[in-house]
Design a protein around this motif. Structure first.
Motif, PDB file in Angstrom:
ATOM      1  N   LYS A  18       0.827  -1.221   0.000  1.00  0.00           N
ATOM      2  CA  LYS A  18       0.000   0.000   0.000  1.00  0.00           C
ATOM      3  C   LYS A  18       0.859   1.269   0.000  1.00  0.00           C
ATOM      4  CE  LYS A  18      -4.094  -2.024   1.975  1.00  0.00           C
ATOM      5  NZ  LYS A  18      -4.162  -3.123   2.880  1.00  0.00           N
ATOM      6  N   ASP A  19       1.915   1.248  -0.807  1.00  0.00           N
ATOM      7  CA  ASP A  19       2.822   2.389  -0.949  1.00  0.00           C
ATOM      8  C   ASP A  19       2.316   3.258  -2.114  1.00  0.00           C
ATOM      9  OD1 ASP A  19       4.875   4.168  -1.436  1.00  0.00           O
ATOM     10  OD2 ASP A  19       6.453   2.706  -0.962  1.00  0.00           O
ATOM     11  N   LYS A  20       1.575   4.304  -1.761  1.00  0.00           N
ATOM     12  CA  LYS A  20       0.880   5.110  -2.778  1.00  0.00           C
ATOM     13  C   LYS A  20       1.817   5.751  -3.807  1.00  0.00           C
ATOM     14  CE  LYS A  20      -3.275   6.056  -0.184  1.00  0.00           C
ATOM     15  NZ  LYS A  20      -4.073   7.025   0.533  1.00  0.00           N
ATOM     16  N   SER A  21       2.959   6.267  -3.371  1.00  0.00           N
ATOM     17  CA  SER A  21       3.856   6.933  -4.322  1.00  0.00           C
ATOM     18  C   SER A  21       4.429   5.939  -5.329  1.00  0.00           C
ATOM     19  CB  SER A  21       4.975   7.669  -3.599  1.00  0.00           C
ATOM     20  OG  SER A  21       5.835   6.759  -2.949  1.00  0.00           O
ATOM     21  N   LYS A  22       4.796   4.754  -4.847  1.00  0.00           N
ATOM     22  CA  LYS A  22       5.320   3.731  -5.765  1.00  0.00           C
ATOM     23  C   LYS A  22       4.234   3.226  -6.700  1.00  0.00           C
ATOM     24  CE  LYS A  22       9.252   1.949  -3.211  1.00  0.00           C
ATOM     25  NZ  LYS A  22       9.851   0.778  -2.570  1.00  0.00           N
ATOM     26  N   ILE A  23       3.043   3.028  -6.165  1.00  0.00           N
ATOM     27  CA  ILE A  23       1.933   2.542  -6.987  1.00  0.00           C
ATOM     28  C   ILE A  23       1.690   3.487  -8.159  1.00  0.00           C
ATOM     29  CG2 ILE A  23      -0.579   2.168  -7.047  1.00  0.00           C
ATOM     30  CD1 ILE A  23      -0.319   1.109  -4.133  1.00  0.00           C
ATOM     31  N   SER A  24       1.615   4.783  -7.884  1.00  0.00           N
ATOM     32  CA  SER A  24       1.328   5.739  -8.961  1.00  0.00           C
ATOM     33  C   SER A  24       2.464   5.773  -9.986  1.00  0.00           C
ATOM     34  CB  SER A  24       1.058   7.140  -8.407  1.00  0.00           C
ATOM     35  OG  SER A  24       2.222   7.679  -7.834  1.00  0.00           O
ATOM     36  N   THR A  25       3.700   5.668  -9.531  1.00  0.00           N
ATOM     37  CA  THR A  25       4.834   5.677 -10.462  1.00  0.00           C
ATOM     38  C   THR A  25       4.834   4.423 -11.327  1.00  0.00           C
ATOM     39  OG1 THR A  25       6.124   6.959  -8.870  1.00  0.00           O
ATOM     40  CG2 THR A  25       7.340   5.899 -10.647  1.00  0.00           C
ATOM     41  N   TYR A  26       4.598   3.259 -10.731  1.00  0.00           N
ATOM     42  CA  TYR A  26       4.564   2.022 -11.504  1.00  0.00           C
ATOM     43  C   TYR A  26       3.408   2.029 -12.503  1.00  0.00           C
ATOM     44  CZ  TYR A  26       8.089   0.106  -8.378  1.00  0.00           C
ATOM     45  OH  TYR A  26       9.241  -0.113  -7.670  1.00  0.00           O
ATOM     46  N   ARG A  27       2.272   2.584 -12.094  1.00  0.00           N
ATOM     47  CA  ARG A  27       1.142   2.688 -13.029  1.00  0.00           C
ATOM     48  C   ARG A  27       1.512   3.563 -14.219  1.00  0.00           C
ATOM     49  NH1 ARG A  27      -3.783   3.277  -8.787  1.00  0.00           N
ATOM     50  NH2 ARG A  27      -4.185   1.055  -8.547  1.00  0.00           N
ATOM     51  N   SER A  32       2.748   3.779 -19.881  1.00  0.00           N
ATOM     52  CA  SER A  32       3.627   4.230 -20.959  1.00  0.00           C
ATOM     53  C   SER A  32       4.116   3.052 -21.791  1.00  0.00           C
ATOM     54  CB  SER A  32       4.837   4.983 -20.392  1.00  0.00           C
ATOM     55  OG  SER A  32       4.424   6.148 -19.738  1.00  0.00           O
ATOM     56  N   ILE A  33       4.395   1.938 -21.122  1.00  0.00           N
ATOM     57  CA  ILE A  33       4.814   0.727 -21.842  1.00  0.00           C
ATOM     58  C   ILE A  33       3.670   0.223 -22.711  1.00  0.00           C
ATOM     59  CG2 ILE A  33       5.479  -1.701 -21.572  1.00  0.00           C
ATOM     60  CD1 ILE A  33       7.081  -0.827 -19.075  1.00  0.00           C
ATOM     61  N   LYS A  34       2.444   0.285 -22.187  1.00  0.00           N
ATOM     62  CA  LYS A  34       1.284  -0.154 -22.963  1.00  0.00           C
ATOM     63  C   LYS A  34       1.111   0.719 -24.205  1.00  0.00           C
ATOM     64  CE  LYS A  34      -2.445  -2.338 -21.228  1.00  0.00           C
ATOM     65  NZ  LYS A  34      -3.498  -2.539 -20.256  1.00  0.00           N
ATOM     66  N   ASP A  35       1.294   2.036 -24.052  1.00  0.00           N
ATOM     67  CA  ASP A  35       1.234   2.945 -25.204  1.00  0.00           C
ATOM     68  C   ASP A  35       2.304   2.582 -26.231  1.00  0.00           C
ATOM     69  OD1 ASP A  35      -0.843   4.364 -24.085  1.00  0.00           O
ATOM     70  OD2 ASP A  35       0.417   6.018 -23.358  1.00  0.00           O
ATOM     71  N   LEU A  36       3.488   2.260 -25.739  1.00  0.00           N
ATOM     72  CA  LEU A  36       4.589   1.871 -26.619  1.00  0.00           C
ATOM     73  C   LEU A  36       4.247   0.575 -27.358  1.00  0.00           C
ATOM     74  CD1 LEU A  36       7.499   2.680 -27.393  1.00  0.00           C
ATOM     75  CD2 LEU A  36       8.288   1.204 -25.548  1.00  0.00           C
ATOM     76  N   ASP A  37       3.637  -0.378 -26.648  1.00  0.00           N
ATOM     77  CA  ASP A  37       3.196  -1.638 -27.274  1.00  0.00           C
ATOM     78  C   ASP A  37       2.247  -1.354 -28.422  1.00  0.00           C
ATOM     79  OD1 ASP A  37       4.588  -3.440 -25.710  1.00  0.00           O
ATOM     80  OD2 ASP A  37       2.947  -3.743 -24.283  1.00  0.00           O
ATOM     81  N   LYS A  46       5.790  -3.293 -37.740  1.00  0.00           N
ATOM     82  CA  LYS A  46       5.199  -3.975 -36.583  1.00  0.00           C
ATOM     83  C   LYS A  46       6.280  -4.795 -35.895  1.00  0.00           C
ATOM     84  CE  LYS A  46       0.492  -4.443 -38.286  1.00  0.00           C
ATOM     85  NZ  LYS A  46       0.487  -3.699 -39.522  1.00  0.00           N
ATOM     86  N   LYS A  47       6.364  -4.654 -34.557  1.00  0.00           N
ATOM     87  CA  LYS A  47       7.334  -5.447 -33.802  1.00  0.00           C
ATOM     88  C   LYS A  47       6.888  -5.544 -32.358  1.00  0.00           C
ATOM     89  CE  LYS A  47      10.501  -1.934 -32.203  1.00  0.00           C
ATOM     90  NZ  LYS A  47      11.740  -2.014 -31.491  1.00  0.00           N
ATOM     91  N   GLU A  48       7.465  -6.520 -31.662  1.00  0.00           N
ATOM     92  CA  GLU A  48       7.189  -6.677 -30.238  1.00  0.00           C
ATOM     93  C   GLU A  48       8.036  -5.662 -29.466  1.00  0.00           C
ATOM     94  OE1 GLU A  48       5.167  -8.660 -28.217  1.00  0.00           O
ATOM     95  OE2 GLU A  48       4.163  -8.963 -30.143  1.00  0.00           O
ATOM     96  N   THR A  49       7.503  -5.149 -28.389  1.00  0.00           N
ATOM     97  CA  THR A  49       8.260  -4.227 -27.542  1.00  0.00           C
ATOM     98  C   THR A  49       9.265  -5.042 -26.739  1.00  0.00           C
ATOM     99  OG1 THR A  49       6.321  -2.810 -27.374  1.00  0.00           O
ATOM    100  CG2 THR A  49       8.059  -2.461 -25.766  1.00  0.00           C
ATOM    101  N   ASP A  50      10.545  -4.703 -26.877  1.00  0.00           N
ATOM    102  CA  ASP A  50      11.583  -5.437 -26.153  1.00  0.00           C
ATOM    103  C   ASP A  50      12.182  -4.569 -25.044  1.00  0.00           C
ATOM    104  OD1 ASP A  50      13.019  -3.637 -27.634  1.00  0.00           O
ATOM    105  OD2 ASP A  50      14.175  -5.123 -28.756  1.00  0.00           O
ATOM    106  N   ASP A  51      13.135  -5.131 -24.322  1.00  0.00           N
ATOM    107  CA  ASP A  51      13.752  -4.417 -23.200  1.00  0.00           C
ATOM    108  C   ASP A  51      14.442  -3.132 -23.645  1.00  0.00           C
ATOM    109  OD1 ASP A  51      12.833  -6.231 -21.400  1.00  0.00           O
ATOM    110  OD2 ASP A  51      14.779  -7.098 -20.871  1.00  0.00           O
ATOM    111  N   GLU A  52      15.029  -3.135 -24.843  1.00  0.00           N
ATOM    112  CA  GLU A  52      15.703  -1.930 -25.341  1.00  0.00           C
ATOM    113  C   GLU A  52      14.702  -0.781 -25.519  1.00  0.00           C
ATOM    114  OE1 GLU A  52      19.011  -1.233 -25.601  1.00  0.00           O
ATOM    115  OE2 GLU A  52      19.096  -3.166 -24.577  1.00  0.00           O
ATOM    116  N   ASP A  53      13.516  -1.102 -26.054  1.00  0.00           N
ATOM    117  CA  ASP A  53      12.465  -0.080 -26.222  1.00  0.00           C
ATOM    118  C   ASP A  53      12.060   0.487 -24.858  1.00  0.00           C
ATOM    119  OD1 ASP A  53      12.354  -0.481 -28.977  1.00  0.00           O
ATOM    120  OD2 ASP A  53      10.766  -1.994 -28.825  1.00  0.00           O
ATOM    121  N   LEU A  58      12.194   4.582 -20.477  1.00  0.00           N
ATOM    122  CA  LEU A  58      12.559   4.939 -19.101  1.00  0.00           C
ATOM    123  C   LEU A  58      13.575   6.080 -19.084  1.00  0.00           C
ATOM    124  CD1 LEU A  58      12.789   1.405 -17.434  1.00  0.00           C
ATOM    125  CD2 LEU A  58      11.011   3.122 -17.091  1.00  0.00           C
ATOM    126  N   LYS A  59      14.537   6.055 -20.013  1.00  0.00           N
ATOM    127  CA  LYS A  59      15.526   7.141 -20.085  1.00  0.00           C
ATOM    128  C   LYS A  59      14.836   8.470 -20.371  1.00  0.00           C
ATOM    129  CE  LYS A  59      19.527   4.493 -21.586  1.00  0.00           C
ATOM    130  NZ  LYS A  59      20.432   4.214 -22.696  1.00  0.00           N
TER     131      LYS A  59
END
Length: 153
Positions: A18-27, A32-37, A46-53, A58-59
């Motif tokens: 129940k760490d609200k600040s972490k929850i909001s950041t992870y969401r 953002s990852i979902k948007d990238l997908d 068309k490609k799969e989103t990989d760790d480099e993406d 994140l950068k």
């Protein structure tokens, strides 16, 4: 485990704690990852989103937080500064450790001598070599100013 799975696991742990600040950041990260997908699945390449993406994403988010932190420091907004700093810390925890300014300077000096760069006109060669060998460990904004400084001597 992929970077996305790691982030999802951390999100679940934050929910349990129940760490609200972490929850909001992870969401924020996961949306953002979902948007990238979605962007990667539609469009011409068309490609799969990989760790480099995800690392690139994140950068970008870290850079935005760093800019906001500077603005909040200038304007003495400690309330907002704290929030941004927490987000910055969480985001950077998923990225490879950045080299210190001293190490970055040493590497820049080595590459300048390897490439035979003599003036600022050769900066592209130096940056290209840096990106090829150290794309995850170096902050290129800092490296760019260091290289200019070294080439102008």
């Amino acid at each position: 485990m992929s970077l996305k799975e790691t982030i999802e696991t951390e999100y679940k742990n934050a929910l349990k704690a129940k760490d609200k600040s972490k929850i909001s950041t992870y969401r924020l990260i996961l949306s953002s990852i979902k948007d990238l997908d979605i962007t990667n699945r539609s469009g011409p390449e068309k490609k799969e989103t990989d760790d480099e993406d995800i690392k690139k994403l994140l950068k970008k988010m870290v850079k935005q937080r760093a800019e906001s932190i500077e603005i909040y420091k200038k304007n003495n907004r400690t309330d907002l500064l704290e929030v941004e700093q927490n987000e910055y810390d969480i985001l950077t925890s998923f990225l490879p450790k950045q080299l210190s300014e001293e190490d970055t300077k040493k590497i820049c000096e080595e590459i300048i001598s390897k490439t035979g760069a003599a003036s600022v006109k050769d900066m592209g060669k130096v940056m290209g070599a840096l990106k090829k060998d150290y794309s995850d460990e170096i902050d290129f904004a800092k490296a760019g100013s260091l290289i200019k400084e070294l080439l102008n001597k």
